[in-house]
Design an enzyme around this catalytic site. Structure first.
Site, mmCIF file in Angstrom:
data_model
loop_
_atom_site.group_PDB
_atom_site.id
_atom_site.type_symbol
_atom_site.label_atom_id
_atom_site.label_comp_id
_atom_site.label_asym_id
_atom_site.label_seq_id
_atom_site.Cartn_x
_atom_site.Cartn_y
_atom_site.Cartn_z
ATOM 1 N N CYS A 366 0.813 -1.227 0.000
ATOM 2 C CA CYS A 366 0.000 0.000 0.000
ATOM 3 C C CYS A 366 0.839 1.267 0.000
ATOM 4 C CB CYS A 366 -0.921 -0.026 1.197
ATOM 5 S SG CYS A 366 -1.881 -1.530 1.219
ATOM 6 N N TYR A 395 21.916 -7.560 -2.489
ATOM 7 C CA TYR A 395 21.050 -6.564 -1.869
ATOM 8 C C TYR A 395 19.586 -6.784 -2.243
ATOM 9 C CZ TYR A 395 25.700 -4.638 -1.293
ATOM 10 O OH TYR A 395 27.034 -4.487 -0.985
HETATM 11 N N1 LLP Z 1 33.026 -2.934 1.981
HETATM 12 C C1 LLP Z 1 32.325 -2.063 2.729
HETATM 13 C C2 LLP Z 1 32.959 -1.445 3.895
HETATM 14 C C3 LLP Z 1 31.005 -1.736 2.371
HETATM 15 O O1 LLP Z 1 30.317 -0.850 3.101
HETATM 16 C C4 LLP Z 1 30.412 -2.337 1.225
HETATM 17 C C5 LLP Z 1 29.038 -2.018 0.844
HETATM 18 C C6 LLP Z 1 31.182 -3.269 0.503
HETATM 19 C C7 LLP Z 1 32.484 -3.535 0.900
HETATM 20 C C8 LLP Z 1 30.642 -3.987 -0.696
HETATM 21 O O2 LLP Z 1 30.346 -3.107 -1.741
HETATM 22 P P1 LLP Z 1 29.891 -3.699 -3.164
HETATM 23 O O3 LLP Z 1 31.079 -4.414 -3.770
HETATM 24 O O4 LLP Z 1 28.768 -4.627 -2.940
HETATM 25 O O5 LLP Z 1 29.503 -2.498 -3.927
HETATM 26 N N2 LLP Z 1 22.090 -1.741 -0.497
HETATM 27 C C9 LLP Z 1 22.766 -0.983 -1.533
HETATM 28 C C10 LLP Z 1 24.263 -1.200 -1.489
HETATM 29 C C11 LLP Z 1 24.880 -0.863 -0.156
HETATM 30 C C12 LLP Z 1 26.378 -1.112 -0.086
HETATM 31 C C13 LLP Z 1 26.891 -0.937 1.290
HETATM 32 N N3 LLP Z 1 28.292 -1.199 1.478
HETATM 33 C C14 LLP Z 1 22.181 -1.337 -2.878
HETATM 34 O O6 LLP Z 1 21.237 -2.128 -2.946
HETATM 35 O O7 LLP Z 1 22.595 -0.786 -3.905
#
Ligand code: LLP
Length: 442
Positions: A366, A395
């Site tokens: 909703c 995610y």
């Molecule tokens: N290392 C640290 C300290 C982080 O905070 C993150 C992601 C990663 C590694 C991994 O990053 P990646 O390779 O996945 O980009 N929920 C959001 C993304 C949040 C990412 C948070 N930190 C989305 O759905 O786009």
């Protein structure tokens, strides 16, 4: 990069499928993930269901490792569990030689439960509680990334008290704009993360003098879904300069944790590659004799997952065609939260073959924000038709909630011809099983 990429035009369903090795369309069976028809899974497990390709995760882990190995640098990979912390997924990546990046006591325990050795776990996060730090020291994680002066003092006190020494890295905020969505940009001066880079030399000296902590190096992470190499290069250059400066001041700086952030092509848009990232690492660190760590999350698993959904009904309103799915923002929140674009393709080959018309693809929750896509060109989809929302391996399930009393969807792992439910669909009763009504209410 697809030569024909037009920034304003959405790729067609066929183009989306062609660019994703984990899925293909079969004339009779419809959309397959690896060798398994999504229809078979939906018939057996129902929808909405998250479906993952194990082969894709392995292939991507190998692709990344190979590209990094070619740099000749010493680089270890620590899977950012936050992207998808299912035990089966962490196990697949562990088998590919990856450690883990954990950001809470829960992730730490999950990583251990999945068989990751404590020494292969990096513990990051802007607000680790005293309890969480104690737990990390008790299991003796490989490294703790410290994000503030206060955390440094707290950790030193706890470790000293426990009679142990924490291997720490100082997480640097390099003041670099990752040019990604504001909500997932973490390396600008105003973001809550890390230590302002100007403050790092003094804090490193403080860490070297404190009991209970052994500063082994630096860490940084400037954001997620980063679609060009320039921000990585800028941040790494700044960190490399700091390494030299700290060494000049007499400190040992053995390692640099370069974080995660490598983006994926949700819309088939041009995206940086592991080879490109490897080049950025080599350019910054090749003559520093430093051990590198990376914390990739999204890149490894996003393209390995689909959210399998069923059309509940369609309706027309003020000239708009609405297709209402049985999945909603409580399952996949990325479109509502970050205006994220995810491919949506029909599961039936016959559906896919019909001429497209514009539709808004929405969920039953909703809120108007419960919209997966607006004005998306899709063939007509009737009640009970099935669709797959693409690239939800990262995610996706981890960010689900039970908003609107909607139980968590099932999760399924596919590996070649084999598949298995890896998390049962939550029962409705489970939603209130931990609740109680006190006597003064009853
Ligand atoms: N290392 C640290 C300290 C982080 O905070 C993150 C992601 C990663 C590694 C991994 O990053 P990646 O390779 O996945 O980009 N929920 C959001 C993304 C949040 C990412 C948070 N930190 C989305 O759905 O786009």
């Amino acid at each position: 990069m697809p030569a024909s990429f037009q920034p304003d035009a959405d790729p067609t369903g066929a183009e989306l499928i062609a660019a994703r090795p984990s899925i293909r369309m079969h004339a009779m069976d419809g959309l397959l993930i690896e060798d398994v028809p999504l229809n078979s899974i939906a018939d057996a497990v129902g929808t909405p269901s998250w479906v993952y390709s194990a082969t894709t995760m392995r292939a991507r882990a190998r692709n990344l490792r190979t590209a990094l190995a070619e740099t000749g640098l010493d680089i270890s990979l620590h899977y950012a569990m936050k992207a998808n912390d299912h035990l089966a997924i962490v196990r697949i990546l562990r088998a590919e030689g990856l450690g883990a990046d954990a950001v809470s006591g829960g992730e730490l325990d999950r990583g251990l439960a999945a068989g990751i050795a404590p020494a292969d776990i990096v513990y990051s996060g802007v607000g680790k509680s005293e309890l969480e730090l104690r737990r990390a020291l008790q299991v003796d994680v490989g490294q703790i990334n410290v994000e503030s002066a206060e955390e440094l003092e707290m950790l030193s006190g706890i470790a000293h008290d426990m009679g142990c020494t924490a291997r720490i890295a100082l997480r640097v905020n390099p003041d670099v704009d990752a040019e990604t969505h504001a909500k997932i940009s973490t390396g600008r001066a105003r973001d809550k993360f890390g230590i302002p880079w100007n403050d790092v030399p003094a804090l490193y000296a403080r860490a070297a003098a404190l009991p209970g902590v052994d500063p082994v190096g630096l860490a940084t992470h400037i954001g997620s879904q980063i679609m060009s190499l320039a921000p990585f290069r800028a941040a790494y250059a700044r960190i490399a300069r700091l390494v030299t400066e700290l060494r000049g001041a007499g400190h040992a700086v053995r390692s640099v944790d370069c974080g995660g952030g490598l983006g994926v092509a949700y819309r088939n848009e041009p995206a940086p590659t592991p080879t490109g990232l490897a080049g950025a690492l080599r350019a910054a660190f090749h003559n520093l004799d430093v051990q590198l760590l990376l914390e990739p999350g999204r890149w490894l698993v996003a393209p390995a997952g689909v959210l399998l959904c069923t059309v509940v009904l369609t309706k027309r309103s003020a000239g708009t065609r609405f297709v209402v799915l049985d999945a909603a923002m409580n399952d996949l929140v990325r479109p509502a939260m970050y205006d994220a674009w995810h491919g949506i393709v029909p599961v039936s080959a016959a559906d896919a073959a019909r001429p497209a018309e514009q539709a808004d693809i929405v969920g039953p929750v909703c809120e108007t924000g419960d919209t997966f896509a607006r004005g998306r060109a899709l063939p007509p989809l009737a009640r009970n038709a099935r669709v797959a929302i693409l690239d939800v391996g990262a995610y996706g399930s981890v960010m689900s909630s039970t908003y609107n009393a909607r139980p968590l969807a099932a999760e399924v792992m596919v590996d070649g011809e084999r598949w298995s439910v890896i998390r049962a669909r939550q029962s409705t009763e489970a939603l209130w099983q931990d609740e109680s009504v006190p006597d003064f209410i009853a």
